[in-house]
Design an enzyme around this catalytic site. Structure first.
Site: not given
Length: 89
Positions: A2-3, A58
Site C-alpha cells: 500500500d505504499n 483503502c
C-alpha cells in the site's frame, strides 16, 4: 503493498534474487499493473509516478499512516456527519 517505499523494497529484493514481480494497484476507478522480469523488463524503481492528488480510500479506512491521512479522514467524517441536504433543513 500500500505504499511506494514497500514496493521499492520488494522490487529491489526481486531484482537481487532474480524473481519476477507483478505490481498492481487501484486509485478510485483507475487501475494499473506492471510485470517486472529482472534484467528483461524495466523494474518498478526505474521510474517514478507523479505525486498522487488524492489519498486512496483503502489507506484512509484501514491504515492511515501519515498525518495527512488522519486529517483527510477527519474531514470526510465531519462532512458525512454534519452535512445536511436542503430537504433536511
Amino acid at each position: 503493498l500500500d505504499n511506494v517505499e514497500a514496493r521499492l523494497y520488494v522490487d529491489q529484493r526481486c531484482l537481487f534474487y532474480r524473481l519476477p514481480m507483478l505490481e498492481s494497484g487501484t486509485l478510485g476507478t483507475k487501475g494499473n499493473t506492471q510485470v517486472v522480469v529482472p534484467h528483461i523488463t524495466e523494474n518498478y524503481g526505474a521510474t517514478r509516478d507523479p505525486p498522487e492528488k488524492s489519498i486512496p480510500v483503502c489507506t484512509l479506512k484501514n491504515f492511515p499512516n501519515q498525518i495527512q491521512h488522519t486529517l483527510q479522514w477527519a474531514r470526510d467524517y465531519f462532512e458525512g456527519e454534519f452535512r445536511q441536504g436542503a430537504e433536511d433543513v
